[in-house]
Design a protein around this motif. Structure first.
Motif, PDB file in Angstrom:
ATOM      1  N   ARG A  15       3.189   9.905  -1.652  1.00  0.00           N
ATOM      2  CA  ARG A  15       4.365   9.578  -2.450  1.00  0.00           C
ATOM      3  C   ARG A  15       5.248   8.620  -1.657  1.00  0.00           C
ATOM      4  O   ARG A  15       5.135   8.521  -0.427  1.00  0.00           O
ATOM      5  CB  ARG A  15       5.162  10.839  -2.807  1.00  0.00           C
ATOM      6  N   VAL A  16       6.103   7.916  -2.364  1.00  0.00           N
ATOM      7  CA  VAL A  16       7.039   6.997  -1.729  1.00  0.00           C
ATOM      8  C   VAL A  16       8.399   7.660  -1.641  1.00  0.00           C
ATOM      9  O   VAL A  16       8.905   8.214  -2.624  1.00  0.00           O
ATOM     10  CB  VAL A  16       7.143   5.677  -2.521  1.00  0.00           C
ATOM     11  N   HIS A  17       8.991   7.612  -0.451  1.00  0.00           N
ATOM     12  CA  HIS A  17      10.314   8.203  -0.228  1.00  0.00           C
ATOM     13  C   HIS A  17      11.150   7.216   0.567  1.00  0.00           C
ATOM     14  O   HIS A  17      10.778   6.809   1.672  1.00  0.00           O
ATOM     15  CB  HIS A  17      10.184   9.520   0.541  1.00  0.00           C
ATOM     16  N   GLY A  41      11.552   4.122   0.285  1.00  0.00           N
ATOM     17  CA  GLY A  41      10.863   2.877   0.585  1.00  0.00           C
ATOM     18  C   GLY A  41       9.688   3.009   1.525  1.00  0.00           C
ATOM     19  O   GLY A  41       9.057   2.002   1.862  1.00  0.00           O
ATOM     20  N   ARG A  42       9.374   4.231   1.956  1.00  0.00           N
ATOM     21  CA  ARG A  42       8.253   4.428   2.872  1.00  0.00           C
ATOM     22  C   ARG A  42       7.221   5.341   2.225  1.00  0.00           C
ATOM     23  O   ARG A  42       7.547   6.257   1.471  1.00  0.00           O
ATOM     24  CB  ARG A  42       8.712   5.039   4.194  1.00  0.00           C
ATOM     25  N   LEU A  43       5.945   5.069   2.547  1.00  0.00           N
ATOM     26  CA  LEU A  43       4.871   5.899   2.020  1.00  0.00           C
ATOM     27  C   LEU A  43       4.727   7.157   2.864  1.00  0.00           C
ATOM     28  O   LEU A  43       4.670   7.099   4.100  1.00  0.00           O
ATOM     29  CB  LEU A  43       3.560   5.116   2.033  1.00  0.00           C
ATOM     30  N   LEU A  44       4.695   8.309   2.183  1.00  0.00           N
ATOM     31  CA  LEU A  44       4.458   9.591   2.843  1.00  0.00           C
ATOM     32  C   LEU A  44       3.096  10.112   2.413  1.00  0.00           C
ATOM     33  O   LEU A  44       2.765  10.094   1.226  1.00  0.00           O
ATOM     34  CB  LEU A  44       5.531  10.619   2.457  1.00  0.00           C
ATOM     35  N   LEU A  45       2.307  10.569   3.375  1.00  0.00           N
ATOM     36  CA  LEU A  45       1.004  11.146   3.095  1.00  0.00           C
ATOM     37  C   LEU A  45       0.940  12.576   3.625  1.00  0.00           C
ATOM     38  O   LEU A  45       1.609  12.915   4.603  1.00  0.00           O
ATOM     39  CB  LEU A  45      -0.118  10.331   3.758  1.00  0.00           C
ATOM     40  N   ARG A  46       0.112  13.385   2.958  1.00  0.00           N
ATOM     41  CA  ARG A  46      -0.210  14.702   3.483  1.00  0.00           C
ATOM     42  C   ARG A  46      -1.736  14.811   3.506  1.00  0.00           C
ATOM     43  O   ARG A  46      -2.406  14.461   2.538  1.00  0.00           O
ATOM     44  CB  ARG A  46       0.375  15.806   2.618  1.00  0.00           C
ATOM     45  N   PHE A  47      -2.268  15.296   4.612  1.00  0.00           N
ATOM     46  CA  PHE A  47      -3.716  15.392   4.785  1.00  0.00           C
ATOM     47  C   PHE A  47      -4.176  16.838   4.615  1.00  0.00           C
ATOM     48  O   PHE A  47      -3.444  17.784   4.920  1.00  0.00           O
ATOM     49  CB  PHE A  47      -4.126  14.884   6.178  1.00  0.00           C
ATOM     50  N   GLU A  48      -5.388  16.989   4.137  1.00  0.00           N
ATOM     51  CA  GLU A  48      -5.965  18.320   3.993  1.00  0.00           C
ATOM     52  C   GLU A  48      -6.000  19.018   5.346  1.00  0.00           C
ATOM     53  O   GLU A  48      -6.378  18.427   6.357  1.00  0.00           O
ATOM     54  CB  GLU A  48      -7.384  18.217   3.420  1.00  0.00           C
TER      55      GLU A  48
END
Length: 210
Positions: free
Chosen positions: A53-55, A57-64
């Motif tokens: 998701r974008v928060h 202006g920055r992309l946030l990722l979550r990994f398994e």
């Protein structure tokens, strides 16, 4: 072909999210949920993207498998690497993948050599070419049509028309017009704005997530 598509930054929140420095112009394709990415160093991966998701202006990722802040922080500065078909091309002929532009020579319209592209930085406002010069120094070239006037993949070169002040003072004869007595004319407003923008972006690139 393996290409670096992102660098993991600091942890965000307490549920395992991380910020990422995007290094691809197609993050929705390379960094979408379900993507499995190799890493550098290799022992940290592979990592599978669970959500994105974008928060602010920055992309946030979550990994398994990454469920808390400590686990997310342990991933900081790891490079994410995607497997890309070298024959794959964008649908739009005016667009280019990063790997098509890497190592291209950068020259002025009269053939004056500036350097070669060693990195492409994707910032929120624009993309930047990181160009290494013959003396080992770097110059930041905004990837905008007003400056980048030609991309010739067959000749492996990019032609630019830099505004006054964009190229550093060691290339003053390139960066700015001179009077007959040798004094340098003032850069026009567009030149100053482009130079300041490039310098600010350069600071952002160097600071990263530190």
């Amino acid at each position: 072909m393996q290409l670096v598509v992102a660098r993991i930054g600091r942890a965000h929140g307490i549920k395992g999210d991380v910020t990422v420095e995007v290094r691809t112009d197609e993050p929705e394709l390379r960094l979408g949920p379900g993507a499995v990415l190799a890493t550098e160093p290799a022992h940290a991966g592979p990592l599978t993207i669970e959500t994105g998701r974008v928060h602010s202006g920055r992309l946030l990722l979550r990994f398994e498998g990454v469920r808390d802040r400590s686990a997310a922080e342990a991933l900081r500065n790891i490079l994410l690497i995607a497997e890309v078909d070298p024959e794959e091309l964008p649908d739009d002929p005016e667009e280019f993948y990063d790997h098509q532009l890497m190592d291209l020579d950068v020259v002025l319209g009269d053939g004056t050599e500036i350097g070669r592209i060693t990195e492409i930085s994707h910032l929120p406002s624009q993309d930047l070419f990181i160009v290494e010069r013959a003396d080992g120094s770097e110059v930041m070239i905004p990837f905008v049509e007003e400056i980048v006037t030609e991309i010739d993949l067959e000749e492996q070169r990019i032609v630019i028309e830099p505004p006054p002040g964009l190229i550093d003072e060691s290339e003053a004869e390139v960066a700015s017009a001179r009077d007959t007595d040798g004094s340098t004319e003032d850069a026009d407003g567009a030149g100053r704005d482009a130079a300041e923008q490039a310098k600010g972006a350069a600071d952002d690139v160097r600071k990263g997530d530190a």
